[in-house]
Write a protein that holds these residues in place. Structure first.
Motif, mmCIF file in Angstrom:
data_model
loop_
_atom_site.group_PDB
_atom_site.id
_atom_site.type_symbol
_atom_site.label_atom_id
_atom_site.label_comp_id
_atom_site.label_asym_id
_atom_site.label_seq_id
_atom_site.Cartn_x
_atom_site.Cartn_y
_atom_site.Cartn_z
ATOM 1 N N LEU A 39 14.541 -12.307 -17.964
ATOM 2 C CA LEU A 39 13.951 -13.650 -17.973
ATOM 3 C C LEU A 39 12.856 -13.781 -16.920
ATOM 4 N N ALA A 40 13.082 -13.189 -15.735
ATOM 5 C CA ALA A 40 12.102 -13.316 -14.651
ATOM 6 C C ALA A 40 10.793 -12.623 -15.023
ATOM 7 N N GLY A 41 10.888 -11.397 -15.524
ATOM 8 C CA GLY A 41 9.687 -10.648 -15.875
ATOM 9 C C GLY A 41 8.925 -11.306 -17.017
ATOM 10 N N GLY A 55 17.534 -7.997 -20.406
ATOM 11 C CA GLY A 55 18.378 -7.700 -19.238
ATOM 12 C C GLY A 55 19.742 -8.353 -19.376
ATOM 13 N N ARG A 56 20.143 -9.063 -18.315
ATOM 14 C CA ARG A 56 21.460 -9.714 -18.356
ATOM 15 C C ARG A 56 21.460 -10.952 -19.250
ATOM 16 N N GLY A 57 20.286 -11.348 -19.709
ATOM 17 C CA GLY A 57 20.197 -12.464 -20.644
ATOM 18 C C GLY A 57 20.237 -11.993 -22.100
ATOM 19 N N ALA A 95 16.817 -19.502 -11.041
ATOM 20 C CA ALA A 95 16.072 -18.808 -9.981
ATOM 21 C C ALA A 95 15.188 -17.714 -10.576
ATOM 22 N N SER A 96 15.705 -17.013 -11.594
ATOM 23 C CA SER A 96 14.898 -15.952 -12.218
ATOM 24 C C SER A 96 13.636 -16.537 -12.848
ATOM 25 N N LEU A 97 13.817 -17.602 -13.619
ATOM 26 C CA LEU A 97 12.671 -18.197 -14.313
ATOM 27 C C LEU A 97 11.681 -18.808 -13.315
ATOM 28 N N PHE A 102 6.527 -3.655 -18.356
ATOM 29 C CA PHE A 102 7.319 -2.465 -18.682
ATOM 30 C C PHE A 102 8.803 -2.768 -18.530
ATOM 31 N N GLU A 103 9.555 -2.493 -19.589
ATOM 32 C CA GLU A 103 11.010 -2.639 -19.552
ATOM 33 C C GLU A 103 11.603 -1.270 -19.857
ATOM 34 N N GLN A 104 12.542 -0.832 -19.005
ATOM 35 C CA GLN A 104 13.090 0.525 -19.175
ATOM 36 C C GLN A 104 14.004 0.643 -20.402
ATOM 37 N N ARG A 144 10.110 3.315 -18.072
ATOM 38 C CA ARG A 144 10.579 2.974 -16.715
ATOM 39 C C ARG A 144 9.478 3.164 -15.682
ATOM 40 N N ALA A 145 9.329 2.181 -14.815
ATOM 41 C CA ALA A 145 8.417 2.337 -13.678
ATOM 42 C C ALA A 145 9.128 3.204 -12.647
ATOM 43 N N ALA A 146 8.433 4.221 -12.124
ATOM 44 C CA ALA A 146 9.076 5.134 -11.167
ATOM 45 C C ALA A 146 8.602 4.889 -9.742
ATOM 46 N N GLY A 155 13.229 -12.787 -9.528
ATOM 47 C CA GLY A 155 14.613 -12.522 -9.941
ATOM 48 C C GLY A 155 15.535 -13.594 -9.380
ATOM 49 N N ASP A 156 16.830 -13.439 -9.658
ATOM 50 C CA ASP A 156 17.767 -14.484 -9.216
ATOM 51 C C ASP A 156 18.130 -14.359 -7.743
ATOM 52 N N TRP A 157 17.474 -13.488 -7.029
ATOM 53 C CA TRP A 157 17.656 -13.319 -5.577
ATOM 54 C C TRP A 157 16.401 -13.720 -4.808
ATOM 55 N N ALA A 172 30.044 -15.244 -20.213
ATOM 56 C CA ALA A 172 29.783 -16.658 -20.533
ATOM 57 C C ALA A 172 28.490 -17.129 -19.888
ATOM 58 N N HIS A 173 27.570 -17.640 -20.690
ATOM 59 C CA HIS A 173 26.286 -18.131 -20.191
ATOM 60 C C HIS A 173 26.082 -19.585 -20.614
ATOM 61 N N ALA A 174 25.792 -20.434 -19.647
ATOM 62 C CA ALA A 174 25.472 -21.838 -19.927
ATOM 63 C C ALA A 174 24.096 -22.134 -19.340
ATOM 64 N N PHE A 175 23.246 -22.755 -20.126
ATOM 65 C CA PHE A 175 21.866 -23.031 -19.699
ATOM 66 C C PHE A 175 21.775 -24.443 -19.133
HETATM 67 C C1 LIG Z 1 28.570 -12.656 -16.713
HETATM 68 C C2 LIG Z 1 27.310 -13.439 -16.422
HETATM 69 C C3 LIG Z 1 27.303 -14.801 -16.608
HETATM 70 C C4 LIG Z 1 26.163 -15.548 -16.311
HETATM 71 N N1 LIG Z 1 26.168 -16.898 -16.542
HETATM 72 C C5 LIG Z 1 25.064 -17.620 -16.274
HETATM 73 C C6 LIG Z 1 25.046 -19.000 -16.562
HETATM 74 O O1 LIG Z 1 26.021 -19.563 -17.054
HETATM 75 N N2 LIG Z 1 23.913 -19.701 -16.270
HETATM 76 C C7 LIG Z 1 22.819 -19.111 -15.715
HETATM 77 O O2 LIG Z 1 21.834 -19.792 -15.462
HETATM 78 N N3 LIG Z 1 22.808 -17.795 -15.435
HETATM 79 C C8 LIG Z 1 23.906 -17.036 -15.709
HETATM 80 N N4 LIG Z 1 23.908 -15.692 -15.447
HETATM 81 C C9 LIG Z 1 22.779 -15.116 -14.698
HETATM 82 C C10 LIG Z 1 21.604 -14.728 -15.588
HETATM 83 O O3 LIG Z 1 22.029 -13.954 -16.678
HETATM 84 C C11 LIG Z 1 20.655 -13.917 -14.724
HETATM 85 O O4 LIG Z 1 20.356 -14.625 -13.547
HETATM 86 C C12 LIG Z 1 19.334 -13.596 -15.421
HETATM 87 O O5 LIG Z 1 19.537 -13.166 -16.747
HETATM 88 C C13 LIG Z 1 18.637 -12.522 -14.609
HETATM 89 O O6 LIG Z 1 17.362 -12.268 -15.160
HETATM 90 P P1 LIG Z 1 16.354 -11.307 -14.378
HETATM 91 O O7 LIG Z 1 15.183 -11.136 -15.241
HETATM 92 O O8 LIG Z 1 16.144 -11.831 -13.004
HETATM 93 O O9 LIG Z 1 17.145 -9.936 -14.170
HETATM 94 P P2 LIG Z 1 17.696 -8.890 -15.296
HETATM 95 O O10 LIG Z 1 18.195 -9.644 -16.469
HETATM 96 O O11 LIG Z 1 18.652 -8.006 -14.570
HETATM 97 O O12 LIG Z 1 16.414 -8.107 -15.725
HETATM 98 C C14 LIG Z 1 15.878 -7.031 -14.990
HETATM 99 C C15 LIG Z 1 15.273 -6.070 -16.004
HETATM 100 O O13 LIG Z 1 14.533 -5.080 -15.301
HETATM 101 C C16 LIG Z 1 14.702 -3.852 -15.987
HETATM 102 N N5 LIG Z 1 14.359 -2.771 -15.049
HETATM 103 C C17 LIG Z 1 15.047 -2.409 -13.928
HETATM 104 N N6 LIG Z 1 14.427 -1.388 -13.331
HETATM 105 C C18 LIG Z 1 13.328 -1.086 -14.076
HETATM 106 C C19 LIG Z 1 12.281 -0.111 -13.948
HETATM 107 N N7 LIG Z 1 12.244 0.762 -12.924
HETATM 108 N N8 LIG Z 1 11.316 -0.084 -14.898
HETATM 109 C C20 LIG Z 1 11.336 -0.970 -15.935
HETATM 110 N N9 LIG Z 1 12.316 -1.895 -16.101
HETATM 111 C C21 LIG Z 1 13.288 -1.956 -15.177
HETATM 112 C C22 LIG Z 1 16.166 -3.891 -16.394
HETATM 113 O O14 LIG Z 1 16.434 -2.978 -17.447
HETATM 114 C C23 LIG Z 1 16.321 -5.336 -16.820
HETATM 115 O O15 LIG Z 1 16.076 -5.545 -18.183
HETATM 116 C C24 LIG Z 1 25.021 -14.918 -15.768
HETATM 117 C C25 LIG Z 1 25.017 -13.526 -15.609
HETATM 118 C C26 LIG Z 1 26.142 -12.793 -15.942
HETATM 119 C C27 LIG Z 1 26.119 -11.307 -15.773
#
Ligand SMILES: Cc1cc2nc3c(=O)[nH]c(=O)nc-3n(C[C@H](O)[C@H](O)[C@H](O)COP(=O)(O)OP(=O)(O)OC[C@H]3O[C@@H](n4cnc5c(N)ncnc54)[C@H](O)[C@@H]3O)c2cc1C
Length: 450
Positions: free
Chosen positions: A27-29, A54-56, A427-429, A46-48, A232-234, A415-417, A70-73
């Motif tokens: 979602l962040a990317g 990702g986690r979405g 936080a990611s968005l 680039f997505e690996q 993958r970005a290296a 990202g969410d951090w 479980a994911h709630a928006f």
């Molecule tokens: C069990 C669970 C429940 C959740 N419930 C909720 C909820 O109810 N409500 C809510 O708001 N959020 C929830 N979340 C959190 C939410 O899913 C995440 O915060 C969000 O999806 C993270 O998105 P992101 O893009 O920051 O990271 P990610 O989704 O981790 O994306 C990072 C991406 O980078 C890619 N990547 C990594 N390294 C490389 C590289 N070297 N080259 C290319 N690509 C690479 C990865 O493959 C991945 O696709 C939940 C998460 C989990 C796991």
């Protein structure tokens, strides 16, 4: 979703020099790339993995849409505003408070949320009900920033007398923040989530979160983003003369992609590993300071729901959760049910099979006979929910780093951090959008200097 996978795409013909490269297709990317392209910038993402999200991401199995736990928006959180600005509309429905239970020891009570739940529950005494109603009404009215560094445990010490009310409020705070250790959580983060919930409900999304990911992908592509999966970005390439300036990205297959701006939208660990052979002190510090939040999840697809009225449950004396998301959103075929269960994990806890067994026990309690109607299951014994809990010790959301990486010109994170806006996917968005805006400012400054 496996129903409409993103085809694995090789590196396309790219412009000789791109305005920006985004690493990571969650979602962040996607938010970062789409925001940059909206301003007319040339961007490649680039997505690996083979698939975006990702986690979405969501997996479709036997007609059931399995999110990764479980994911709630949050329909009124900062993430919703980012999506609105991109023209993306999350489609889903808000769960209601019917059929919600509190599980304590061997007893199951009505969960005291909403007027009916509060009046009918046997979980709390009359005094406890008044205290619980008072604290739940007060939370969203507080100013998050004023409580950012106050541990939620201390906040409760000061305001809650009844131990049963404390248990209940901790269980609800766990749902809002996903943290096991709610006592150490920033009170400001709990308030932020409670305020978002008061402004608008959470939605369970039809078709799972992949529907959101696919809308974002389509918007990004329509605005000209080159979306490349399975790549993958290296390494982030840095010109170390004059203090360090991004000059490109090296892919795992050796390809060099020239750019002055990179947004890394992955974990703090991945970000650190991509820069200066993993030796950049700032990025290593960010890895060490982050407090990841993990959960043990068991998600089950059922032919039918043994007890249709039991839709939601929270452990009071155990950090557990159960919710029948398919009772609200389109996630299962007619008559079928998709049930999510969670055990919130303490920072260094690895319960493995024991965690899954506890969740099976919760299903036995709320949905006895579920094993007889099981179609498919997804076991996630330890998955990272967010890379950083935003604890009180670190000043809550304001203690998170980024989006700019100090001392490396042109490098940003998302990202969410990252950043001070929102928790979890919010936080990611939000940080994806903020990282893109920082790139745009940087590009503007470069143009002025030229
Ligand atoms: C069990 C669970 C429940 C959740 N419930 C909720 C909820 O109810 N409500 C809510 O708001 N959020 C929830 N979340 C959190 C939410 O899913 C995440 O915060 C969000 O999806 C993270 O998105 P992101 O893009 O920051 O990271 P990610 O989704 O981790 O994306 C990072 C991406 O980078 C890619 N990547 C990594 N390294 C490389 C590289 N070297 N080259 C290319 N690509 C690479 C990865 O493959 C991945 O696709 C939940 C998460 C989990 C796991």
């Amino acid at each position: 979703m496996t129903a409409s996978p993103s085809p694995s795409t090789r590196v396309p013909e790219l412009p000789a020099r791109l305005d920006a490269v985004v690493v990571g297709g969650g979602l962040a990317g996607l938010a970062a790339a789409a925001t940059l392209a909206t301003s007319g910038r040339t961007v490649v993402l680039f997505e690996q993995s083979r698939d975006l999200g990702g986690r979405g991401a969501t997996r479709l199995r036997d007609g059931y849409a399995f999110n990764r736990g479980a994911h709630a928006f949050y329909s009124a959180g900062p993430g919703a505003r980012v999506l609105q600005s991109l023209g993306v509309r999350p489609v889903g429905r808000a769960p209601d408070a019917n059929g919600a239970f509190a599980v304590r020891g061997a007893r199951t009570h009505t969960l005291p949320v909403g007027l009916v739940g509060m009046l009918t529950t046997g979980l709390l005494s009359l005094g406890g009900k008044l205290e619980a109603a008072r604290i739940m009404a007060a939370l969203p009215r507080l100013e998050p920033d004023a409580f950012a560094s106050l541990p939620f445990g201390r906040f409760l010490d000061e305001r809650v007398k009844d131990p049963a009310v404390r248990e209940l409020v901790c269980a609800l705070a766990r749902v809002l923040t996903y943290t096991h250790d709610v006592a150490g959580q920033s009170t400001g983060v709990v308030i932020t989530q409670a305020r978002a919930l008061e402004k608008g409900p959470v939605l369970y999304l039809d078709g799972g979160w992949q529907a959101l990911v696919e809308q974002m992908r389509d918007v990004a592509r329509a605005r000209g983003v080159h979306v490349v999966t399975g790549e993958r970005a290296a390494r982030i390439e840095i010109d170390e003369s004059n203090g360090g300036r991004v000059v490109g990205v090296r892919l795992a297959d050796g390809t060099h992609v020239a750019t002055d701006h990179v947004v890394v939208a992955a974990s703090p660990q991945v970000t650190a590993s991509l820069v200066r052979d993993g030796k950049d002190a700032t990025l290593r510090g960010w890895v060490e300071r982050a407090v990841p939040v993990r959960a043990c999840c068991l998600d089950v697809a059922l032919r039918s729901l043994p007890r249709p009225y039991a839709r939601f449950a929270l452990g009071m004396d155990r950090p557990t959760y159960l919710s029948v998301h398919s009772a609200t959103a389109a996630l299962a075929p007619d008559g079928g049910a998709l049930v999510h269960t969670i055990r919130y994990l303490a920072p260094h806890e690895s319960p493995g099979d024991e965690g899954i067994a506890e969740l099976e026990g919760l299903l036995d309690r709320l949905q006895p006979g579920w094993r007889d109607v099981l179609v498919a299951r997804q076991d996630l014994p330890s998955i990272t929910v967010t890379h950083d809990a935003a604890t009180a010790a670190r000043g809550g959301l304001a203690g998170r780093p980024g989006p700019a990486v100090p001392h490396i010109d042109g490098l940003f994170v998302a990202g969410d951090w990252v950043g001070s806006r929102g928790h979890l996917a919010d936080a990611s968005l939000a940080s994806g959008q903020d990282a893109a805006r920082s790139v745009l400012e940087h590009l503007g400054a470069l143009a002025l200097a030229a």
